[in-house]
Design an enzyme around this catalytic site. Structure first.
Site, mmCIF file in Angstrom:
data_model
loop_
_atom_site.group_PDB
_atom_site.id
_atom_site.type_symbol
_atom_site.label_atom_id
_atom_site.label_comp_id
_atom_site.label_asym_id
_atom_site.label_seq_id
_atom_site.Cartn_x
_atom_site.Cartn_y
_atom_site.Cartn_z
ATOM 1 N N GLY A 11 0.798 -1.226 0.000
ATOM 2 C CA GLY A 11 0.000 0.000 0.000
ATOM 3 C C GLY A 11 0.830 1.274 0.000
ATOM 4 O O GLY A 11 0.479 2.250 -0.672
ATOM 5 N N ASN A 12 1.959 1.288 0.740
ATOM 6 C CA ASN A 12 2.738 2.524 0.874
ATOM 7 C C ASN A 12 3.470 2.903 -0.415
ATOM 8 O O ASN A 12 3.989 3.998 -0.530
ATOM 9 C CB ASN A 12 3.721 2.437 2.052
ATOM 10 C CG ASN A 12 4.803 1.399 1.835
ATOM 11 O OD1 ASN A 12 4.584 0.380 1.175
ATOM 12 N ND2 ASN A 12 5.977 1.631 2.385
ATOM 13 N N LYS A 129 -12.942 -10.895 3.750
ATOM 14 C CA LYS A 129 -12.266 -9.657 3.336
ATOM 15 C C LYS A 129 -13.283 -8.520 3.159
ATOM 16 O O LYS A 129 -14.102 -8.554 2.242
ATOM 17 C CB LYS A 129 -11.558 -9.959 2.017
ATOM 18 C CG LYS A 129 -10.771 -8.837 1.460
ATOM 19 C CD LYS A 129 -9.321 -8.923 1.852
ATOM 20 C CE LYS A 129 -8.628 -7.635 1.428
ATOM 21 N NZ LYS A 129 -7.400 -7.386 2.117
ATOM 22 N N LYS A 213 -2.445 -10.081 -2.756
ATOM 23 C CA LYS A 213 -1.469 -9.750 -3.795
ATOM 24 C C LYS A 213 -0.108 -10.423 -3.561
ATOM 25 O O LYS A 213 0.622 -10.697 -4.506
ATOM 26 C CB LYS A 213 -1.321 -8.241 -3.966
ATOM 27 C CG LYS A 213 -0.663 -7.497 -2.803
ATOM 28 C CD LYS A 213 0.720 -7.060 -3.100
ATOM 29 C CE LYS A 213 1.375 -6.268 -1.999
ATOM 30 N NZ LYS A 213 1.115 -6.560 -0.609
ATOM 31 N N LYS A 275 2.512 -12.426 3.535
ATOM 32 C CA LYS A 275 3.835 -12.170 2.962
ATOM 33 C C LYS A 275 4.778 -13.325 3.282
ATOM 34 O O LYS A 275 5.503 -13.820 2.423
ATOM 35 C CB LYS A 275 4.431 -10.858 3.516
ATOM 36 C CG LYS A 275 3.622 -9.646 3.132
ATOM 37 C CD LYS A 275 4.261 -8.356 3.619
ATOM 38 C CE LYS A 275 3.236 -7.257 3.673
ATOM 39 N NZ LYS A 275 2.454 -7.081 2.460
HETATM 40 P P1 ADP Z 1 1.175 -4.001 2.480
HETATM 41 O O1 ADP Z 1 0.242 -2.912 2.097
HETATM 42 O O2 ADP Z 1 2.603 -3.700 2.156
HETATM 43 O O3 ADP Z 1 0.741 -5.360 2.011
HETATM 44 P P2 ADP Z 1 0.359 -4.680 5.191
HETATM 45 O O4 ADP Z 1 -0.147 -3.598 6.081
HETATM 46 O O5 ADP Z 1 -0.622 -5.623 4.606
HETATM 47 O O6 ADP Z 1 1.221 -3.963 4.068
HETATM 48 O O7 ADP Z 1 1.469 -5.539 5.957
HETATM 49 C C1 ADP Z 1 2.602 -4.927 6.540
HETATM 50 C C2 ADP Z 1 2.344 -4.668 8.021
HETATM 51 O O8 ADP Z 1 2.310 -5.892 8.731
HETATM 52 C C3 ADP Z 1 3.412 -3.904 8.747
HETATM 53 O O9 ADP Z 1 3.302 -2.511 8.514
HETATM 54 C C4 ADP Z 1 3.174 -4.297 10.201
HETATM 55 O O10 ADP Z 1 2.377 -3.328 10.855
HETATM 56 C C5 ADP Z 1 2.362 -5.572 10.112
HETATM 57 N N1 ADP Z 1 2.893 -6.736 10.832
HETATM 58 C C6 ADP Z 1 2.104 -7.671 11.407
HETATM 59 N N2 ADP Z 1 2.823 -8.629 11.987
HETATM 60 C C7 ADP Z 1 4.133 -8.310 11.776
HETATM 61 C C8 ADP Z 1 5.388 -8.944 12.126
HETATM 62 N N3 ADP Z 1 5.411 -10.091 12.804
HETATM 63 N N4 ADP Z 1 6.526 -8.344 11.731
HETATM 64 C C9 ADP Z 1 6.498 -7.176 11.039
HETATM 65 N N5 ADP Z 1 5.358 -6.535 10.677
HETATM 66 C C10 ADP Z 1 4.178 -7.093 11.037
HETATM 67 MG MG MG Z 2 -1.245 -6.284 2.616
#
Ligand code: ADP
Ligand code: MG
Length: 313
Positions: A11-12, A129, A213, A275
């Site tokens: 997202g960022n 979702k 994604k 991820k």
């Molecule tokens: P994106 O839009 O890049 O897919 P997400 O918000 O879906 O981002 O996922 C990234 C987020 O996951 C991080 O910003 C963090 O807040 C969160 N997160 C949850 N669990 C963890 C973890 N164990 N280690 C690091 N980040 C984590």
């Molecule tokens: Mg995400």
């Protein structure tokens, strides 16, 4: 041959957290992202780019719902296709410029991409979702009754429509992506996890679902035989005990170690969880592969060095 890397943008990479969410703001964030991507290509790597679309497709659905007395609201799969075009357009424009500035021959190209899912995927019987607008309980009941949508309460903020998040089985346009890579283009593909489609007789039909994604990026990397899957997000590392005083960052580790941490529940569902799952599926699927999870602006440093979280066999 240059190292082929599938890059998944979070997202960022597309918008700033607080907005505003107009076109110019989106484009200016994308320009920053394009600089990072152009650096990777300049360093001699071949890229295929996947991006998220959660907030963007949410806004398209909202626009469609709000204007449906004037013009028919498009179904969810069509909104997904619109989001691929909209986001792809900005990446294509910004990255095209950055590549030209860097003296690179290659050019980016956006591909509207369908991703096959199984109509019997268990996710369809338990949609999780949330998408689109918030409603009151009464409105939600009426929508469920009239349109047959599944409506659920979302974290105390109101009622929303929820759709399934099924596993991606196959990138429908995989051959087209391969042809684009072979011709030296930089494909922007499977945006928002791809448009989910199910097999129906001889053809494909759009499904009311959202594919993660990061998992779509795994399928793409697998299908292309990529060397590396890079998942770019907001945090430098995946962590154990995330957000707690005993938080520990993960640097280089094996798939076996990472799988154990995943099973221990260290990674939140819907954010870091998919991820890590995508990274593991990729690394475990064949020899010599690596997956990296890190922050967008550390893409280059992580590929050349040891920033970020690296998972290898
Ligand atoms: P994106 O839009 O890049 O897919 P997400 O918000 O879906 O981002 O996922 C990234 C987020 O996951 C991080 O910003 C963090 O807040 C969160 N997160 C949850 N669990 C963890 C973890 N164990 N280690 C690091 N980040 C984590
Ligand atoms: Mg995400």
């Amino acid at each position: 041959m240059n190292e082929l890397i599938v890059v998944a943008l979070g997202g960022n990479a597309l918008q700033q957290g607080k907005g505003p969410f107009d076109a110019n703001s989106q484009l200016s964030v994308v320009r920053g992202t394009a600089k990072q991507l152009a650096n990777l290509i300049k360093a001699g790597r071949q890229l295929a780019i996947v991006h998220g679309n959660g907030p963007q497709v949410g806004r398209i659905v909202l626009q469609n719902e709000a204007a449906k007395a004037l013009t028919p609201a498009m179904p969810f799969d069509v909104c997904g296709a619109m989001s691929q075009g909209m986001i792809g357009y900005h990446i294509q424009q910004a990255l095209g410029e950055e590549m030209q500035k860097a003296g690179l021959q290659a050019r980016p190209v956006t591909l509207v991409t369908q991703v096959l899912v199984d109509a019997r995927d268990k996710a369809f019987s338990n949609p999780t979702k949330p998408i689109g607008m918030f409603y009151s309980k009464e409105e939600a009941d009426a929508i469920a009754e009239k349109q047959g949508f599944v409506m659920k309460e979302d974290a105390g903020r109101g009622w929303r429509r929820v759709v399934a998040s099924p596993l991606p089985l196959e990138i429908v346009e995989l051959d087209q992506v391969k042809a684009l890579l072979k011709a030296g283009f930089v494909p922007i593909t499977a945006g928002g996890g791809g448009i989910p489609v199910v097999q129906s007789g001889e053809g494909l039909v759009g499904a009311e679902a959202v594919i993660d994604k990061d998992l779509a990026a795994w399928r793409l990397a697998e299908g292309l035989g990529a060397a590396t899957l890079v998942i770019l997000t907001e945090v430098e590392n995946a962590c154990l005990h995330y957000g707690k005083p005993e938080q520990k960052t993960l640097g280089k580790l094996t798939a076996g170690e990472m799988r154990r941490y995943l099973e221990e529940g260290h990674f939140a569902a819907g954010s870091m969880g998919p991820k890590v799952e995508a990274a593991l599926r990729f690394v475990e699927g064949g020899p010599g592969r690596r997956a990296i999870i890190t922050r967008l602006d550390l893409a280059q440093e992580s590929l050349d060095g040891d920033r970020g979280t690296h998972i290898t066999a």
